[in-house]
Design a protein around this motif. Sequence first.
Motif, PDB file in Angstrom:
ATOM      1  N   VAL A 181      -3.979  16.124   9.098  1.00  0.00           N
ATOM      2  CA  VAL A 181      -4.598  15.044   8.345  1.00  0.00           C
ATOM      3  C   VAL A 181      -5.478  14.270   9.317  1.00  0.00           C
ATOM      4  O   VAL A 181      -4.993  13.713  10.300  1.00  0.00           O
ATOM      5  CB  VAL A 181      -3.551  14.110   7.705  1.00  0.00           C
ATOM      6  N   LEU A 182      -6.773  14.255   9.042  1.00  0.00           N
ATOM      7  CA  LEU A 182      -7.726  13.568   9.913  1.00  0.00           C
ATOM      8  C   LEU A 182      -7.732  12.069   9.620  1.00  0.00           C
ATOM      9  O   LEU A 182      -7.090  11.600   8.677  1.00  0.00           O
ATOM     10  CB  LEU A 182      -9.118  14.163   9.722  1.00  0.00           C
ATOM     11  N   SER A 183      -8.460  11.310  10.409  1.00  0.00           N
ATOM     12  CA  SER A 183      -8.455   9.847  10.289  1.00  0.00           C
ATOM     13  C   SER A 183      -8.968   9.349   8.944  1.00  0.00           C
ATOM     14  O   SER A 183      -8.675   8.227   8.532  1.00  0.00           O
ATOM     15  CB  SER A 183      -9.296   9.235  11.415  1.00  0.00           C
ATOM     16  N   THR A 184      -9.724  10.196   8.242  1.00  0.00           N
ATOM     17  CA  THR A 184     -10.250   9.838   6.924  1.00  0.00           C
ATOM     18  C   THR A 184      -9.240  10.080   5.809  1.00  0.00           C
ATOM     19  O   THR A 184      -9.480   9.716   4.657  1.00  0.00           O
ATOM     20  CB  THR A 184     -11.500  10.674   6.620  1.00  0.00           C
ATOM     21  N   ARG A 237      -1.477   9.685   2.079  1.00  0.00           N
ATOM     22  CA  ARG A 237      -1.450   8.302   1.596  1.00  0.00           C
ATOM     23  C   ARG A 237      -1.282   7.313   2.743  1.00  0.00           C
ATOM     24  O   ARG A 237      -1.954   6.277   2.805  1.00  0.00           O
ATOM     25  CB  ARG A 237      -0.304   8.107   0.600  1.00  0.00           C
ATOM     26  N   VAL A 238      -0.377   7.629   3.664  1.00  0.00           N
ATOM     27  CA  VAL A 238      -0.120   6.744   4.805  1.00  0.00           C
ATOM     28  C   VAL A 238      -1.365   6.602   5.665  1.00  0.00           C
ATOM     29  O   VAL A 238      -1.764   5.496   6.050  1.00  0.00           O
ATOM     30  CB  VAL A 238       1.064   7.272   5.643  1.00  0.00           C
ATOM     31  N   VAL A 239      -1.998   7.733   5.983  1.00  0.00           N
ATOM     32  CA  VAL A 239      -3.177   7.708   6.855  1.00  0.00           C
ATOM     33  C   VAL A 239      -4.303   6.906   6.207  1.00  0.00           C
ATOM     34  O   VAL A 239      -4.951   6.074   6.862  1.00  0.00           O
ATOM     35  CB  VAL A 239      -3.640   9.140   7.186  1.00  0.00           C
ATOM     36  N   ALA A 256       0.816  -1.218   0.000  1.00  0.00           N
ATOM     37  CA  ALA A 256       0.000   0.000   0.000  1.00  0.00           C
ATOM     38  C   ALA A 256       0.850   1.269   0.000  1.00  0.00           C
ATOM     39  O   ALA A 256       0.431   2.300  -0.542  1.00  0.00           O
ATOM     40  CB  ALA A 256      -0.930   0.004   1.211  1.00  0.00           C
ATOM     41  N   LEU A 257       2.048   1.197   0.588  1.00  0.00           N
ATOM     42  CA  LEU A 257       2.896   2.388   0.728  1.00  0.00           C
ATOM     43  C   LEU A 257       4.071   2.378  -0.246  1.00  0.00           C
ATOM     44  O   LEU A 257       5.084   3.039  -0.003  1.00  0.00           O
ATOM     45  CB  LEU A 257       3.405   2.500   2.171  1.00  0.00           C
ATOM     46  N   LYS A 258       3.932   1.664  -1.341  1.00  0.00           N
ATOM     47  CA  LYS A 258       4.993   1.609  -2.341  1.00  0.00           C
ATOM     48  C   LYS A 258       5.327   3.025  -2.824  1.00  0.00           C
ATOM     49  O   LYS A 258       4.448   3.819  -3.134  1.00  0.00           O
ATOM     50  CB  LYS A 258       4.549   0.752  -3.534  1.00  0.00           C
ATOM     51  N   GLY A 259       6.622   3.347  -2.856  1.00  0.00           N
ATOM     52  CA  GLY A 259       7.056   4.672  -3.261  1.00  0.00           C
ATOM     53  C   GLY A 259       7.306   5.609  -2.097  1.00  0.00           C
ATOM     54  O   GLY A 259       7.879   6.692  -2.271  1.00  0.00           O
ATOM     55  N   ILE A 260       6.871   5.224  -0.895  1.00  0.00           N
ATOM     56  CA  ILE A 260       7.118   6.013   0.319  1.00  0.00           C
ATOM     57  C   ILE A 260       8.226   5.320   1.112  1.00  0.00           C
ATOM     58  O   ILE A 260       8.278   4.093   1.179  1.00  0.00           O
ATOM     59  CB  ILE A 260       5.842   6.133   1.165  1.00  0.00           C
ATOM     60  N   GLU A 261       9.110   6.090   1.695  1.00  0.00           N
ATOM     61  CA  GLU A 261      10.222   5.512   2.457  1.00  0.00           C
ATOM     62  C   GLU A 261       9.700   4.900   3.767  1.00  0.00           C
ATOM     63  O   GLU A 261       9.323   5.632   4.694  1.00  0.00           O
ATOM     64  CB  GLU A 261      11.276   6.577   2.752  1.00  0.00           C
TER      65      GLU A 261
END
Length: 276
Positions: A166-169, A52-54, A11-16
């Motif tokens: 950044v909220l939970s949504t 993206r992470v959230v 899901a986090l491909k491209g993020i360190e």
Amino acid sequence: MLRRAKELRRALKGIEVDFSRAVRLCYARSASIFWMEPLAVAYPKSAEEVVRVVRACAELGVPITARGAGSSIAGQCLSRGLVLDFSRYMNETIEVDPEGRRAKVQPGGVLSRLNERLRPYGLFFPPDPSSADFCTVGGMAAVNSSGARFVRYGPTRRWVRSVKVVLSTGDVALIGREGWEASGKGAEILRTAEAVVERHRGTALKGAPKVAKNASGYALWEAAEKDSLLPLFIGSEGTLGVFIELELEVHPLPRRRACVFSLHRSAEGAAEAALR
């Protein structure tokens, strides 16, 4: 745990993001006495990556914990989920406005570096925790830090003009002293929060702590008193959202400093003298 880690990696491909055991063990500790090993550590480079992470973690059911310098002695930055380390990349002072006495910073910015940037303008950010040389502004806002000069300048909450969060949504909201801006589900969340404050306004104001310093729980009484959601977010320890930018009020540097030694017959007398 392995399955969840694989899903998160995809899901986090491209993020360190670091899933190595060595790094996870480093982040299992802080300045506190506690120990808690996270699932992984992410190093976001932008607000878009934080979003993206959230969203990915919300979909996968992975808890998120934002981390600055790890200088808190209460263990707030420890997690069994994903740790978001803002100190590596999102650590800049974005803007300084000397005439307006304000500064915009990213959450991983170190307090001492911010004050170095402000000093040529004859300004500083007043809260002064003992970890000022390495603690981050985002962490200070998250725990409502203060310090030895609290009696004069108050806690961090007093000096924050607005936050982008950044909220939970995964929605980004701008929350300030005079109101907020958000859209979609983020706006629904904030309208619900306002309704909660309004519903409990009388109880909150009546039960406001009668102390000079309070960093316990949500500042519901201050939100009710000021008709603003901002006091709820400052001191919420990341439970209401993830800070991605903070606008701060800054103050002129003292023209001179002095040390006073005084003797008192009681602790109460000393406290009263300090407040005067």
